[in-house]
Design a protein around this motif. Structure first.
Motif, short mmCIF file in Angstrom:
data_model
loop_
_atom_site.label_atom_id
_atom_site.label_comp_id
_atom_site.label_asym_id
_atom_site.label_seq_id
_atom_site.Cartn_x
_atom_site.Cartn_y
_atom_site.Cartn_z
N LEU A 11 0.82 -1.20 0.00
CA LEU A 11 0.00 0.00 0.00
C LEU A 11 0.85 1.25 0.00
CD1 LEU A 11 -2.74 -1.07 2.54
CD2 LEU A 11 -2.82 -1.15 0.05
N LEU A 12 2.02 1.16 0.62
CA LEU A 12 2.93 2.30 0.69
C LEU A 12 4.26 1.91 0.06
CD1 LEU A 12 2.28 3.49 4.35
CD2 LEU A 12 1.42 4.53 2.24
N LEU A 13 4.77 2.79 -0.78
CA LEU A 13 6.02 2.54 -1.48
C LEU A 13 7.07 3.57 -1.10
CD1 LEU A 13 4.43 2.16 -5.04
CD2 LEU A 13 5.02 0.30 -3.47
N THR A 14 8.33 3.17 -1.18
CA THR A 14 9.39 4.16 -1.04
C THR A 14 9.37 5.02 -2.30
OG1 THR A 14 11.06 2.81 -2.14
CG2 THR A 14 10.84 2.54 0.26
N VAL A 15 10.05 6.15 -2.24
CA VAL A 15 10.12 7.03 -3.42
C VAL A 15 10.75 6.27 -4.58
CG1 VAL A 15 11.12 9.15 -4.34
CG2 VAL A 15 10.16 9.12 -2.03
N GLU A 16 11.77 5.49 -4.30
CA GLU A 16 12.44 4.72 -5.35
C GLU A 16 11.51 3.67 -5.96
OE1 GLU A 16 13.70 5.42 -2.36
OE2 GLU A 16 15.46 6.63 -2.85
N GLU A 17 10.74 2.99 -5.12
CA GLU A 17 9.78 2.00 -5.62
C GLU A 17 8.70 2.67 -6.46
OE1 GLU A 17 10.01 -1.32 -2.03
OE2 GLU A 17 8.60 0.37 -1.85
N ALA A 18 8.22 3.83 -6.01
CA ALA A 18 7.20 4.56 -6.76
C ALA A 18 7.74 4.97 -8.13
CB ALA A 18 6.74 5.79 -5.98
N ALA A 19 8.98 5.42 -8.17
CA ALA A 19 9.60 5.80 -9.44
C ALA A 19 9.69 4.58 -10.35
CB ALA A 19 10.99 6.39 -9.18
N GLU A 20 10.01 3.45 -9.78
CA GLU A 20 10.10 2.21 -10.56
C GLU A 20 8.74 1.84 -11.16
OE1 GLU A 20 11.55 -1.94 -9.24
OE2 GLU A 20 13.06 -0.50 -8.54
N LEU A 22 6.32 3.84 -11.95
CA LEU A 22 6.02 4.76 -13.05
C LEU A 22 7.05 4.70 -14.16
CD1 LEU A 22 4.84 7.95 -11.11
CD2 LEU A 22 3.43 6.20 -12.20
N ARG A 23 8.13 3.96 -13.92
CA ARG A 23 9.22 3.82 -14.89
C ARG A 23 9.85 5.18 -15.21
NH1 ARG A 23 9.15 -1.47 -17.62
NH2 ARG A 23 10.55 -0.43 -19.04
N ILE A 24 10.10 5.94 -14.12
CA ILE A 24 10.76 7.24 -14.25
C ILE A 24 11.95 7.25 -13.29
CG2 ILE A 24 8.65 8.47 -14.92
CD1 ILE A 24 8.44 9.49 -12.03
N GLY A 25 12.77 8.26 -13.40
CA GLY A 25 13.92 8.37 -12.53
C GLY A 25 13.55 8.87 -11.14
N ARG A 26 14.45 8.61 -10.22
CA ARG A 26 14.27 9.01 -8.81
C ARG A 26 14.13 10.53 -8.70
NH1 ARG A 26 18.09 10.28 -4.82
NH2 ARG A 26 17.49 9.60 -2.75
N THR A 27 14.95 11.27 -9.43
CA THR A 27 14.91 12.74 -9.39
C THR A 27 13.57 13.26 -9.89
OG1 THR A 27 17.29 12.78 -9.76
CG2 THR A 27 16.10 14.83 -10.15
N THR A 28 13.07 12.67 -10.95
CA THR A 28 11.76 13.07 -11.48
C THR A 28 10.66 12.78 -10.47
OG1 THR A 28 12.53 12.64 -13.73
CG2 THR A 28 10.14 12.79 -13.41
N MET A 29 10.76 11.64 -9.79
CA MET A 29 9.77 11.29 -8.77
C MET A 29 9.78 12.31 -7.64
SD MET A 29 7.52 8.90 -8.25
CE MET A 29 6.28 9.70 -7.27
#
Length: 63
Positions: A11-20, A22-29
């Motif tokens: 239910l909750l993702l790390t920023v890195e997992e959320a970026a993954e 969406l298939r975007i970079g960590r900085t963009t996230m």
């Protein structure tokens, strides 16, 4: 003896997992979070991205 294992969706993702997801970079996230386009939940000193916040972000982009 039968053991059933049920995989629960996160239910909750790390920023890195959320970026993954969406298939975007960590900085963009981090930029999407900073600008309020993706909501987060504070847990102590941590910040987590609810899965439904990513789904909401995608729905808004589809309009």
């Amino acid at each position: 003896m039968t053991t059933e294992t049920t995989v629960q969706p996160q239910l909750l993702l790390t920023v890195e997992e959320a970026a993954e997801v969406l298939r975007i970079g960590r900085t963009t996230m981090f930029e999407l979070i900073r600008t309020g386009q993706v909501a987060t939940v504070p847990i102590g000193r941590l910040r987590r991205v609810p899965l439904d916040a990513l789904q909401q972000f995608i729905r808004e982009r589809q309009r």
